[in-house]
Write a protein that holds these residues in place. Structure first.
Motif, mmCIF file in Angstrom:
data_model
loop_
_atom_site.group_PDB
_atom_site.id
_atom_site.type_symbol
_atom_site.label_atom_id
_atom_site.label_comp_id
_atom_site.label_asym_id
_atom_site.label_seq_id
_atom_site.Cartn_x
_atom_site.Cartn_y
_atom_site.Cartn_z
ATOM 1 N N MET A 61 75.040 26.684 31.865
ATOM 2 C CA MET A 61 74.088 27.625 31.574
ATOM 3 C C MET A 61 74.355 27.963 29.861
ATOM 4 O O MET A 61 75.493 28.396 29.459
ATOM 5 N N THR A 62 73.341 28.285 29.420
ATOM 6 C CA THR A 62 73.220 28.711 27.966
ATOM 7 C C THR A 62 73.764 30.221 27.642
ATOM 8 O O THR A 62 73.640 30.772 28.588
ATOM 9 N N GLU A 63 74.229 30.454 26.544
ATOM 10 C CA GLU A 63 74.542 31.648 26.227
ATOM 11 C C GLU A 63 73.434 32.699 26.457
ATOM 12 O O GLU A 63 73.423 33.800 27.029
ATOM 13 N N LEU A 64 72.140 32.417 26.397
ATOM 14 C CA LEU A 64 70.783 33.309 26.263
ATOM 15 C C LEU A 64 70.609 33.368 27.739
ATOM 16 O O LEU A 64 70.348 34.451 28.241
ATOM 17 N N GLU A 65 70.870 32.268 28.678
ATOM 18 C CA GLU A 65 70.684 32.295 29.924
ATOM 19 C C GLU A 65 71.877 33.323 30.696
ATOM 20 O O GLU A 65 71.337 34.142 31.776
ATOM 21 N N ILE A 66 72.894 33.261 30.499
ATOM 22 C CA ILE A 66 73.952 34.063 31.056
ATOM 23 C C ILE A 66 73.821 35.533 30.642
ATOM 24 O O ILE A 66 73.951 36.340 31.484
ATOM 25 N N LEU A 67 73.309 35.716 29.500
ATOM 26 C CA LEU A 67 72.995 37.168 29.058
ATOM 27 C C LEU A 67 71.805 37.791 29.609
ATOM 28 O O LEU A 67 72.013 38.923 30.118
ATOM 29 N N GLU A 68 71.093 36.882 29.972
ATOM 30 C CA GLU A 68 69.663 37.194 30.818
ATOM 31 C C GLU A 68 70.208 37.555 32.211
ATOM 32 O O GLU A 68 69.654 38.572 32.812
ATOM 33 N N LYS A 69 71.106 36.722 32.594
ATOM 34 C CA LYS A 69 71.490 36.797 34.043
ATOM 35 C C LYS A 69 72.139 38.442 34.225
ATOM 36 O O LYS A 69 71.741 39.023 35.260
ATOM 37 N N TYR A 70 72.761 38.846 33.232
ATOM 38 C CA TYR A 70 73.555 40.124 33.728
ATOM 39 C C TYR A 70 73.050 41.422 32.544
ATOM 40 O O TYR A 70 73.658 42.334 32.637
ATOM 41 N N GLU A 71 72.012 41.011 31.963
ATOM 42 C CA GLU A 71 71.455 42.087 31.071
ATOM 43 C C GLU A 71 71.443 43.474 32.016
ATOM 44 O O GLU A 71 70.722 43.333 32.990
ATOM 45 N N PRO A 72 71.460 44.594 31.270
ATOM 46 C CA PRO A 72 71.592 45.721 32.058
ATOM 47 C C PRO A 72 70.118 46.245 32.013
ATOM 48 O O PRO A 72 69.071 45.886 31.050
ATOM 49 N N VAL A 73 69.881 47.315 32.929
ATOM 50 C CA VAL A 73 68.624 48.133 33.011
ATOM 51 C C VAL A 73 69.113 49.337 32.419
ATOM 52 O O VAL A 73 70.122 49.848 32.869
ATOM 53 N N LEU A 74 68.275 49.799 31.406
ATOM 54 C CA LEU A 74 68.593 51.093 30.814
ATOM 55 C C LEU A 74 67.735 52.218 31.461
ATOM 56 O O LEU A 74 66.483 52.025 31.111
ATOM 57 N N ARG A 75 68.342 53.442 31.843
ATOM 58 C CA ARG A 75 67.505 54.486 32.150
ATOM 59 C C ARG A 75 67.622 55.764 31.253
ATOM 60 O O ARG A 75 68.838 55.917 31.105
ATOM 61 N N PHE A 76 66.598 56.416 30.643
ATOM 62 C CA PHE A 76 66.473 57.206 29.872
ATOM 63 C C PHE A 76 65.970 58.676 30.480
ATOM 64 O O PHE A 76 65.427 58.549 31.525
ATOM 65 N N ALA A 77 66.438 59.613 29.855
ATOM 66 C CA ALA A 77 66.091 61.082 30.245
ATOM 67 C C ALA A 77 64.520 61.111 29.881
ATOM 68 O O ALA A 77 63.960 60.417 28.924
ATOM 69 N N LYS A 78 63.739 62.194 30.538
ATOM 70 C CA LYS A 78 62.314 62.277 30.531
ATOM 71 C C LYS A 78 62.038 62.531 29.062
ATOM 72 O O LYS A 78 60.924 61.916 28.394
ATOM 73 N N SER A 79 62.758 63.147 28.093
ATOM 74 C CA SER A 79 62.154 63.639 26.916
ATOM 75 C C SER A 79 62.699 62.927 25.778
ATOM 76 O O SER A 79 62.779 63.320 24.600
ATOM 77 N N GLU A 80 63.458 61.831 26.047
ATOM 78 C CA GLU A 80 63.819 60.606 25.070
ATOM 79 C C GLU A 80 62.905 60.366 24.061
ATOM 80 O O GLU A 80 61.664 59.665 24.613
ATOM 81 N N ARG A 81 63.108 60.288 22.849
ATOM 82 C CA ARG A 81 62.221 59.651 21.713
ATOM 83 C C ARG A 81 62.423 58.616 21.040
ATOM 84 O O ARG A 81 61.569 58.099 20.494
ATOM 85 N N PHE A 82 63.768 57.880 21.045
ATOM 86 C CA PHE A 82 64.064 56.822 20.502
ATOM 87 C C PHE A 82 64.709 55.716 21.749
ATOM 88 O O PHE A 82 65.472 56.292 22.412
ATOM 89 N N PHE A 83 64.321 54.447 21.379
ATOM 90 C CA PHE A 83 64.748 53.575 22.339
ATOM 91 C C PHE A 83 65.047 52.263 21.535
ATOM 92 O O PHE A 83 64.875 52.059 20.229
ATOM 93 N N PRO A 84 65.788 51.398 22.071
ATOM 94 C CA PRO A 84 66.241 50.174 21.215
ATOM 95 C C PRO A 84 65.448 49.519 20.597
ATOM 96 O O PRO A 84 64.376 49.035 21.175
#
Length: 521
Positions: free
Chosen positions: A1-24
């Motif tokens: 498994m390549t580095e990009l593939e293993i990163l994709e396998k465990y990559e997080p889901v980010l949940r933000f508050a309703k009025s957040e204005r800035f994102f990654p």
């Protein structure tokens, strides 16, 4: 498994508050708009050596940490507006003289001063939220003071008996009522904003700059709508011959508007956060979360995972991002106290004074319920009387907070980035239950795409080597822009900067959090 593939396998889901204005976001569009400034003699010398190179090209060549970036570079006070105001005022006075002599000049002057006040309110770097409240208080004060002139100048049309036996008592009653209302308005709308206004000035990242940053970020989103994380894979072996694979997910935000968004602690341009998944002998072991320069840990067995469309748990941890501050949490949380991280002494003093004034108002309030709240806090808190913890727990009879203190709102009720699935099973809180409607309903611009764009930090881009600050340098270190993902914040007692423990010695960071975070061993 390549580095990009293993990163994709465990990559997080980010949940933000309703009025957040800035994102990654991607780093390059931010750097393209930034200017760089030296903050010391070594920085000045290096700046002169690389004077004519584009910032994106030269930022990795700078060896010194004595630099800072500035994202918002447009002047906030438009001089052309003041020129037009002066010309129109002069022309109006000339016209007023020909139309009505001195009376015309006085009328134009009054309109001119009113126009200057409006321009100042729109251009001023002070907190915009405090201006309407200040004008309302000014109106109350004028309404209280102006009638005094009437009683000091006897009228030919009203007898002295009527004036002093009837009108004066009525005026004193109205004066008392307006005074109480004015004091309540000050405590409700002015004093809660005062700590933030002082910190805005010291941080050089005022509410005005926070709004400008949002508008500039929204323009970047139109061209580059995909959220970005910077991934890194490390492999190490510990003393017990266990093989570790550390997956680091670094997130960059254009601005930290915690104070504006949730009455939080700080404001600064640029914000670096990260989540790390630790695999022990190829099995998931724990997830580590960055929080205000420190961190937290959650063992894999208790981490919330995203649920796929078939209702099965996946290998994607769900991360709740705090409103404005972008600190990462393993579950929806709302923390309402400045003890959530180590603030500066001035910050602690300002918020304590804010709470103390509110407590005195409750204690001396003519409303019996208000006095009972204050007295109940006095008897129940004991040794914590007049501490931040006491102010954080004060609620009125309708169960609303009485004192405005900083809040960390990781509610997850807003935008969501990452693997799609049965999102309703992930759990959220309602941010509208903790902040005012005007704050929770503020304008936002979100990425049109919810899937990650993955950028591998192998090999490292030049900007990773930049040791300076990713925002304006403030008089207070807590209010300055952050260092990059690789470097610690510069310290006065050392030469140069050190590599972050979580970047270069990830197993030490893991051991530190396991030993210091309660119930996480």
């Amino acid at each position: 498994m390549t580095e990009l593939e293993i990163l994709e396998k465990y990559e997080p889901v980010l949940r933000f508050a309703k009025s957040e204005r800035f994102f990654p976001m991607a780093v390059e569009p931010y750097l393209e708009q930034c200017l760089i400034f030296p903050s010391g003699p070594h920085g000045v010398v290096e700046a002169l050596l690389h004077l004519n190179e584009p910032l994106v090209a030269r930022i990795g060549k700078l060896k010194s940490e004595q630099f800072f970036l500035r994202f918002i570079n447009k002047p906030l006070n438009d001089s052309d507006v003041w020129v037009w105001w002066a010309l129109l005022s002069a022309a109006g006075m000339v016209g007023g003289w020909f139309a009505a002599n001195f009376a015309g000049i006085e009328a134009v002057l009054a309109l001119s001063l009113l126009g200057a006040l409006v321009i100042f309110m729109l251009a001023s770097p002070i907190r915009l939220r405090i201006i309407p409240a200040a004008l309302a208080v000014l109106f109350f004060v004028v309404a209280e003071v102006v009638p005094v002139w009437f009683f000091l100048h006897p009228s030919r049309y009203i007898s002295v008996a009527v004036e002093y036996l009837i009108l004066l008592p009525i005026y004193l009653i109205v004066l008392f009522y307006l005074s109480v209302r004015t004091m309540k308005f000050i405590l409700d709308h002015l004093i809660p904003e005062a700590p933030g206004m002082v910190m805005d000035m010291l941080s050089q990242a005022t509410e005005k700059i926070a709004r400008e940053s949002y508008f500039e970020y929204a323009k970047i989103l139109e061209k580059d709508p995909k959220p970005v994380y910077y991934g890194r894979v490390l492999r190490e072996t510990d003393a017990e011959a266990n093989h570790w694979t550390i997956l680091q997910y670094h997130f960059f935000y254009a601005f930290n508007d915690w104070r504006l968004a949730a009455n939080g602690m700080n404001h600064h341009e640029g914000d670096w956060e990260m989540v790390a998944v630790y695999l022990k002998n190829d099995e998931p072991y724990a997830v580590l979360f960055s929080q205000h320069g420190a961190g937290n840990i959650e063992k894999w067995r208790t981490v919330r995972k995203a649920v796929d469309e078939h209702g099965n748990d996946t290998t994607h941890p769900v991360v709740y991002v705090a409103l404005g501050s972008h600190a990462n949490y393993s579950r929806p949380e709302v923390i309402r106290s400045p003890v959530m991280y180590k603030p500066g002494r001035l910050q602690q003093l300002l918020f304590w004074v804010d709470g103390f004034i509110h407590y005195l108002f409750l204690l001396l309030n003519p409303n019996q319920r208000a006095r009972q709240i204050a007295l109940r806090q006095f008897w129940t808190q004991g040794g914590n009387f007049l501490t931040e913890e006491m102010f954080a727990s004060m609620r009125d009879e309708t169960d609303h907070y009485v004192v405005t203190l900083p809040m960390e709102i990781a509610s997850g009720d807003g935008h969501r980035i990452g693997l799609d699935g049965q999102n309703t099973r992930e759990g959220i809180l309602k941010s509208t239950s903790y902040i005012k409607r005007i704050m929770s309903d503020r304008q936002t611009t979100r990425p049109h795409v919810k899937e990650w764009r993955r950028v591998l930090l192998n090999p490292e881009p030049d900007w990773v080597q930049y040791k300076g600050l990713w925002g304006v340098k403030s008089m207070l270190s807590e209010e300055s822009g952050p260092p990059g993902p690789k470097w610690d914040r510069p310290r006065k007692d050392q030469i140069g900067v050190q590599e972050r423990k979580r970047w270069g010695r990830p197993l030490e960071w893991l051991a530190e959090l396991e030993n210091t975070v309660p119930n996480k061993k």
